[in-house]
Design a protein around this motif. Structure first.
Motif, PDB file in Angstrom:
ATOM      1  N   GLU A 108       0.836  -1.192   0.000  1.00 11.57           N
ATOM      2  CA  GLU A 108       0.000   0.000   0.000  1.00 11.57           C
ATOM      3  C   GLU A 108       0.872   1.243   0.000  1.00 11.57           C
ATOM      4  OE1 GLU A 108      -3.754  -1.634   2.679  1.00 11.57           O
ATOM      5  OE2 GLU A 108      -2.108  -0.606   3.650  1.00 11.57           O
ATOM      6  N   HIS A 113       3.022   9.658   1.591  1.00  9.07           N
ATOM      7  CA  HIS A 113       4.031   8.595   1.765  1.00  9.07           C
ATOM      8  C   HIS A 113       5.415   9.144   1.424  1.00  9.07           C
ATOM      9  CE1 HIS A 113       4.304   4.020   1.911  1.00  9.07           C
ATOM     10  NE2 HIS A 113       5.562   4.394   1.717  1.00  9.07           N
ATOM     11  N   VAL A 116      11.608   6.145   2.576  1.00  5.81           N
ATOM     12  CA  VAL A 116      12.515   6.089   3.736  1.00  5.81           C
ATOM     13  C   VAL A 116      13.862   5.529   3.272  1.00  5.81           C
ATOM     14  CG1 VAL A 116      12.893   5.005   5.992  1.00  5.81           C
ATOM     15  CG2 VAL A 116      10.593   5.777   5.340  1.00  5.81           C
ATOM     16  N   TYR A 121      17.249   1.405   6.604  1.00  8.01           N
ATOM     17  CA  TYR A 121      16.945   1.469   5.162  1.00  8.01           C
ATOM     18  C   TYR A 121      18.055   2.145   4.364  1.00  8.01           C
ATOM     19  CZ  TYR A 121      12.456  -0.473   6.151  1.00  8.01           C
ATOM     20  OH  TYR A 121      11.474  -1.348   6.541  1.00  8.01           O
ATOM     21  N   HIS A 126      15.023  -3.984   2.141  1.00  8.59           N
ATOM     22  CA  HIS A 126      13.996  -4.830   2.772  1.00  8.59           C
ATOM     23  C   HIS A 126      14.460  -5.403   4.125  1.00  8.59           C
ATOM     24  CE1 HIS A 126      11.765  -4.458  -0.962  1.00  8.59           C
ATOM     25  NE2 HIS A 126      12.866  -4.801  -1.615  1.00  8.59           N
ATOM     26  N   MET A 128      12.979  -5.484   6.908  1.00  8.37           N
ATOM     27  CA  MET A 128      11.936  -6.242   7.615  1.00  8.37           C
ATOM     28  C   MET A 128      11.887  -7.681   7.076  1.00  8.37           C
ATOM     29  SD  MET A 128       8.046  -5.082   8.486  1.00  8.37           S
ATOM     30  CE  MET A 128       8.506  -3.500   9.133  1.00  8.37           C
ATOM     31  N   GLU A 167       6.510  -5.274  -4.916  1.00  8.86           N
ATOM     32  CA  GLU A 167       6.693  -4.138  -4.007  1.00  8.86           C
ATOM     33  C   GLU A 167       7.645  -3.110  -4.624  1.00  8.86           C
ATOM     34  OE1 GLU A 167       7.246  -5.115   0.090  1.00  8.86           O
ATOM     35  OE2 GLU A 167       8.479  -3.343   0.453  1.00  8.86           O
TER      36      GLU A 167
HETATM   37  N1  SAH Z   1       9.967  -4.348   2.226  1.00  2.00           N
HETATM   38  C1  SAH Z   1      10.226  -3.476   3.349  1.00  2.00           C
HETATM   39  C2  SAH Z   1       8.939  -2.967   3.987  1.00  2.00           C
HETATM   40  C3  SAH Z   1       7.929  -4.023   4.347  1.00  2.00           C
HETATM   41  S1  SAH Z   1       6.376  -3.309   4.832  1.00  2.00           S
HETATM   42  C4  SAH Z   1      11.096  -4.185   4.347  1.00  2.00           C
HETATM   43  O1  SAH Z   1      11.241  -5.407   4.234  1.00  2.00           O
HETATM   44  O2  SAH Z   1      11.644  -3.540   5.236  1.00  2.00           O
HETATM   45  C5  SAH Z   1       5.640  -3.084   3.237  1.00  2.00           C
HETATM   46  C6  SAH Z   1       5.273  -1.639   2.945  1.00  2.00           C
HETATM   47  O3  SAH Z   1       6.354  -0.790   3.221  1.00  2.00           O
HETATM   48  C7  SAH Z   1       4.950  -1.439   1.467  1.00  2.00           C
HETATM   49  O4  SAH Z   1       3.559  -1.500   1.287  1.00  2.00           O
HETATM   50  C8  SAH Z   1       5.503  -0.059   1.125  1.00  2.00           C
HETATM   51  O5  SAH Z   1       4.457   0.869   1.070  1.00  2.00           O
HETATM   52  C9  SAH Z   1       6.379   0.298   2.314  1.00  2.00           C
HETATM   53  N2  SAH Z   1       7.789   0.536   1.969  1.00  2.00           N
HETATM   54  C10 SAH Z   1       8.686  -0.394   1.595  1.00  2.00           C
HETATM   55  N3  SAH Z   1       9.911   0.168   1.447  1.00  2.00           N
HETATM   56  C11 SAH Z   1       9.783   1.483   1.750  1.00  2.00           C
HETATM   57  C12 SAH Z   1      10.672   2.597   1.805  1.00  2.00           C
HETATM   58  N4  SAH Z   1      11.971   2.464   1.535  1.00  2.00           N
HETATM   59  N5  SAH Z   1      10.157   3.789   2.152  1.00  2.00           N
HETATM   60  C13 SAH Z   1       8.848   3.941   2.448  1.00  2.00           C
HETATM   61  N6  SAH Z   1       7.968   2.943   2.422  1.00  2.00           N
HETATM   62  C14 SAH Z   1       8.412   1.720   2.081  1.00  2.00           C
END
Ligand code: SAH
Length: 194
Positions: A108, A113, A116, A121, A126, A128, A167
């Motif tokens: 989403e 938005h 980040v 990050y 990724h 998470m 994503e």
């Molecule tokens: N894939 C990332 C985030 C997982 S949560 C991780 O593993 O850390 C998934 C949501 O995070 C997505 O719907 C997207 O809207 C948001 N997202 C992912 N990367 C982002 C970023 N660098 N900055 C802002 N939002 C992010």
């Protein structure tokens, strides 16, 4: 460390996971969504994660009905598994902290938005998902059972590979050249590696 203590460490990790996520879920419910790419396939993969990472190991530990598929437990598994679980929880907390109101459980884009690219990050896109891989690994080491130990890794692999390209395409559509530049200077999961 024996297998019983390893099970307790796994259970505690699940409690910490819920505690860390709780406030973020509450905030996400109040933050408006502008682009929603949720699909049935994604919900199935997320449900698969809950089943593989929580329901099946909890069922095994509570009932012992999967004990026919046990493998031996050595202390080193307990130590490495606990380390993986600590890594999972720390990274899970930090990625929530850094994503803040931009986090969603599914794909989403939120109102206002922001991309980040600081904190965890700064070097990986990724973190998470890296934390989820650590969770799956920790489960396989702490729960010595071919079924209950390995369903976590299988579920994480399913979610990760079915989601990561979608994503990144969503983020590219939203942030264009800013995301292209971010992608060039970062790795997906492990800094400088993959
Ligand atoms: N894939 C990332 C985030 C997982 S949560 C991780 O593993 O850390 C998934 C949501 O995070 C997505 O719907 C997207 O809207 C948001 N997202 C992912 N990367 C982002 C970023 N660098 N900055 C802002 N939002 C992010």
């Amino acid at each position: 460390m024996n297998a019983e203590i390893a099970s307790v460490i796994w259970c505690l990790s699940i409690v910490f996971w819920l505690v860390i996520r709780w406030p973020h879920r509450r905030r996400a419910r109040k933050t408006k969504v502008v682009t929603d790419q949720r699909s049935r396939a994604e919900w199935i993969a997320l449900t698969g994660c809950t089943v593989g990472l929580v329901v099946i190991p909890a069922f095994h530990l509570a009932t012992g009905l999967l004990s026919f598929a046990d493998y031996p437990f050595f202390m080193i598994q307990g130590i490495l598994g606990s380390t993986a679980m600590i890594g999972f929880l720390v990274l899970f907390h930090l990625s929530h902290r850094d994503l803040a109101r931009n986090w969603s459980v599914t794909l989403e884009i939120r109102e206002d938005h922001k991309l980040v690219d600081h904190g965890v990050y700064a070097r990986v896109r990724h973190p998470m998902y890296t934390s989820f891989w650590l969770w799956g690994l920790g489960q396989a080491l702490l729960i010595p059972n071919w079924i209950a130990g390995l369903t976590g890794l299988a579920a994480v692999a399913w979610l990760y590979f079915s989601r990561v390209n979608k994503e990144e395409a969503m983020m590219q559509a939203q942030f264009g050249p800013e995301y292209d530049a971010y992608r060039k200077r970062t790795a997906r999961l492990v800094p400088g590696f993959v």
